[in-house]
Enzyme design. Sequence first.
Site, PDB file in Angstrom:
ATOM      1  N   THR A   1       5.301  34.489  -5.827  1.00 25.72           N
ATOM      2  CA  THR A   1       5.973  35.613  -5.162  1.00 25.72           C
ATOM      3  C   THR A   1       5.055  36.226  -4.112  1.00 25.72           C
ATOM      4  O   THR A   1       3.834  36.267  -4.308  1.00 25.72           O
ATOM      5  CB  THR A   1       6.330  36.697  -6.213  1.00 25.72           C
ATOM      6  OG1 THR A   1       7.272  36.129  -7.139  1.00 25.72           O
ATOM      7  CG2 THR A   1       6.967  37.929  -5.574  1.00 25.72           C
TER       8      THR A   1
ATOM      9  N   ASP B   1       1.087  29.834  -5.711  1.00 21.31           N
ATOM     10  CA  ASP B   1       1.246  31.283  -5.610  1.00 21.31           C
ATOM     11  C   ASP B   1       0.106  31.884  -4.792  1.00 21.31           C
ATOM     12  O   ASP B   1      -0.949  31.261  -4.619  1.00 21.31           O
ATOM     13  CB  ASP B   1       1.266  31.901  -7.023  1.00 21.31           C
ATOM     14  CG  ASP B   1       1.881  33.301  -7.038  1.00 21.31           C
ATOM     15  OD1 ASP B   1       2.244  33.813  -5.963  1.00 21.31           O
ATOM     16  OD2 ASP B   1       1.991  33.880  -8.141  1.00 21.31           O
TER      17      ASP B   1
ATOM     18  N   ASP C   1      -3.964  38.637  -4.630  1.00 24.06           N
ATOM     19  CA  ASP C   1      -4.459  39.835  -3.947  1.00 24.06           C
ATOM     20  C   ASP C   1      -5.975  39.752  -3.777  1.00 24.06           C
ATOM     21  O   ASP C   1      -6.531  40.279  -2.805  1.00 24.06           O
ATOM     22  CB  ASP C   1      -4.064  41.082  -4.736  1.00 24.06           C
ATOM     23  CG  ASP C   1      -2.558  41.200  -4.832  1.00 24.06           C
ATOM     24  OD1 ASP C   1      -1.908  41.248  -3.775  1.00 24.06           O
ATOM     25  OD2 ASP C   1      -2.022  41.176  -5.952  1.00 24.06           O
TER      26      ASP C   1
ATOM     27  N   LYS D   1      -3.778  39.580  -9.279  1.00 20.10           N
ATOM     28  CA  LYS D   1      -2.439  39.364  -8.766  1.00 20.10           C
ATOM     29  C   LYS D   1      -1.531  40.511  -9.215  1.00 20.10           C
ATOM     30  O   LYS D   1      -1.900  41.299 -10.053  1.00 20.10           O
ATOM     31  CB  LYS D   1      -1.888  38.032  -9.291  1.00 20.10           C
ATOM     32  CG  LYS D   1      -2.616  36.826  -8.692  1.00 20.10           C
ATOM     33  CD  LYS D   1      -2.007  35.497  -9.107  1.00 20.10           C
ATOM     34  CE  LYS D   1      -0.522  35.462  -9.055  1.00 20.10           C
ATOM     35  NZ  LYS D   1       0.062  35.866  -7.746  1.00 20.10           N
ATOM     36  N   GLY D   2      -0.338  40.533  -8.616  1.00 25.29           N
ATOM     37  CA  GLY D   2       0.637  41.534  -9.051  1.00 25.29           C
ATOM     38  C   GLY D   2       0.846  42.659  -8.067  1.00 25.29           C
ATOM     39  O   GLY D   2       1.531  43.631  -8.380  1.00 25.29           O
ATOM     40  N   GLY D   3       0.278  42.513  -6.861  1.00 30.35           N
ATOM     41  CA  GLY D   3       0.532  43.514  -5.825  1.00 30.35           C
ATOM     42  C   GLY D   3       2.026  43.676  -5.584  1.00 30.35           C
ATOM     43  O   GLY D   3       2.506  44.764  -5.287  1.00 30.35           O
ATOM     44  N   GLY D   4       2.755  42.575  -5.742  1.00 24.94           N
ATOM     45  CA  GLY D   4       4.208  42.621  -5.567  1.00 24.94           C
ATOM     46  C   GLY D   4       4.943  42.930  -6.863  1.00 24.94           C
ATOM     47  O   GLY D   4       6.177  42.969  -6.885  1.00 24.94           O
TER      48      GLY D   4
ATOM     49  N   GLU E   1       4.735  35.514 -13.177  1.00 25.61           N
ATOM     50  CA  GLU E   1       3.729  34.642 -12.543  1.00 25.61           C
ATOM     51  C   GLU E   1       2.772  34.081 -13.592  1.00 25.61           C
ATOM     52  O   GLU E   1       2.436  32.892 -13.585  1.00 25.61           O
ATOM     53  CB  GLU E   1       2.950  35.428 -11.483  1.00 25.61           C
ATOM     54  CG  GLU E   1       3.791  35.804 -10.275  1.00 25.61           C
ATOM     55  CD  GLU E   1       3.089  36.720  -9.283  1.00 25.61           C
ATOM     56  OE1 GLU E   1       3.578  36.821  -8.157  1.00 25.61           O
ATOM     57  OE2 GLU E   1       2.067  37.337  -9.630  1.00 25.61           O
TER      58      GLU E   1
ATOM     59  N   LYS F   1      -8.515  37.637   1.281  1.00 22.53           N
ATOM     60  CA  LYS F   1      -8.342  37.754  -0.177  1.00 22.53           C
ATOM     61  C   LYS F   1      -9.589  37.311  -0.960  1.00 22.53           C
ATOM     62  O   LYS F   1      -9.660  37.517  -2.171  1.00 22.53           O
ATOM     63  CB  LYS F   1      -7.137  36.919  -0.637  1.00 22.53           C
ATOM     64  CG  LYS F   1      -5.841  37.200   0.114  1.00 22.53           C
ATOM     65  CD  LYS F   1      -5.343  38.600  -0.159  1.00 22.53           C
ATOM     66  CE  LYS F   1      -4.019  38.929   0.502  1.00 22.53           C
ATOM     67  NZ  LYS F   1      -2.884  38.160   0.078  1.00 22.53           N
TER      68      LYS F   1
HETATM   69  C1  5RP Z   1       2.922  39.271  -6.358  1.00 24.26           C
HETATM   70  C2  5RP Z   1       1.590  38.634  -6.194  1.00 24.26           C
HETATM   71  C3  5RP Z   1       1.247  38.073  -4.864  1.00 24.26           C
HETATM   72  O1  5RP Z   1       0.848  36.762  -5.019  1.00 24.26           O
HETATM   73  C4  5RP Z   1       0.114  38.879  -4.267  1.00 24.26           C
HETATM   74  O2  5RP Z   1       0.490  40.229  -4.253  1.00 24.26           O
HETATM   75  C5  5RP Z   1      -0.189  38.409  -2.848  1.00 24.26           C
HETATM   76  O3  5RP Z   1       0.879  38.727  -1.998  1.00 24.26           O
HETATM   77  P1  5RP Z   1       0.874  38.394  -0.454  1.00 24.26           P
HETATM   78  O4  5RP Z   1       0.987  36.917  -0.324  1.00 24.26           O
HETATM   79  O5  5RP Z   1       2.093  39.124   0.065  1.00 24.26           O
HETATM   80  O6  5RP Z   1      -0.395  38.934   0.142  1.00 24.26           O
HETATM   81  O7  5RP Z   1       0.787  38.557  -7.097  1.00 24.26           O
HETATM   82  O8  5RP Z   1       3.082  39.826  -7.637  1.00 24.26           O
END
Ligand code: 5RP
Length: 220
Positions: free
Chosen positions: A30, A83, A86, A96-99, A105, A123
């Site tokens: 995600t 995937d 962050d 992870k888990g910013g989204g 995941e 990152k």
């Molecule tokens: C979502 C995540 C994403 O992989 C993480 O936030 C990176 O996102 P992006 O590709 O938009 O920088 O862990 O839960």
Amino acid sequence: MTTSQDDLKKQAAEAALKYVQPNSIVGVGTGSTVNFFIDALATMKNDIEAAVSSSEASTERLKAHGIEVVELNNVADLPVYIDGADEIDEHMRMVKGGGGALTREKIIAAVADKFVCIADQSKVVGRLGRFPIPVEVIPMARSYVAREIVKLGGDPVWRQGFVTDNGNVILDIHNFDILNPVQLEQQLNSIVGVVTNGLFAKRGANIAIIASPDGLQFME
Ligand code: 5RP
């Protein structure tokens, strides 16, 4: 010409296609980097069996491209999960888990033989934890979990107005001094009411594709 962060995300995402095995099911993460991967995966959609998805958002994008999405419970063999992250360190441990999709995941990552992390160079960190650690929590446990996290040395902040795909809330933990990511991942998981946390240290990535203006770096 300067390379934008989106250009770098796209480059890393497209490079991940080489890890997709023909006639297999692909695990899909995600986020904005993964969105580029989904768009790239659409170019070979007739070569794969289907995808398993870590969020409603990714499922919607996959389906919009005509890629079949199957339930993880019906999948026994998942060669690869792709995937973003962050943060990622040199030991392939990640935050992870910013989204907010961390739980699904982590489940798909556990099933997959290989975790391929795709990211732009911003990152990559020397030490995990500058990005707040997301923790998914059962709503009624929010205050209790927050107090327990303070005892561990973190500063939890409720991600207000956000509900996960599983109907839970997120606490973002600031200012953790993370010396041992595996230990902290376990400590957070052992707080009653925590569903999962965004430290992917015990099961890190197997391969990382990092894009920078100088080109792609493959870490294994
Ligand atoms: C979502 C995540 C994403 O992989 C993480 O936030 C990176 O996102 P992006 O590709 O938009 O920088 O862990 O839960």
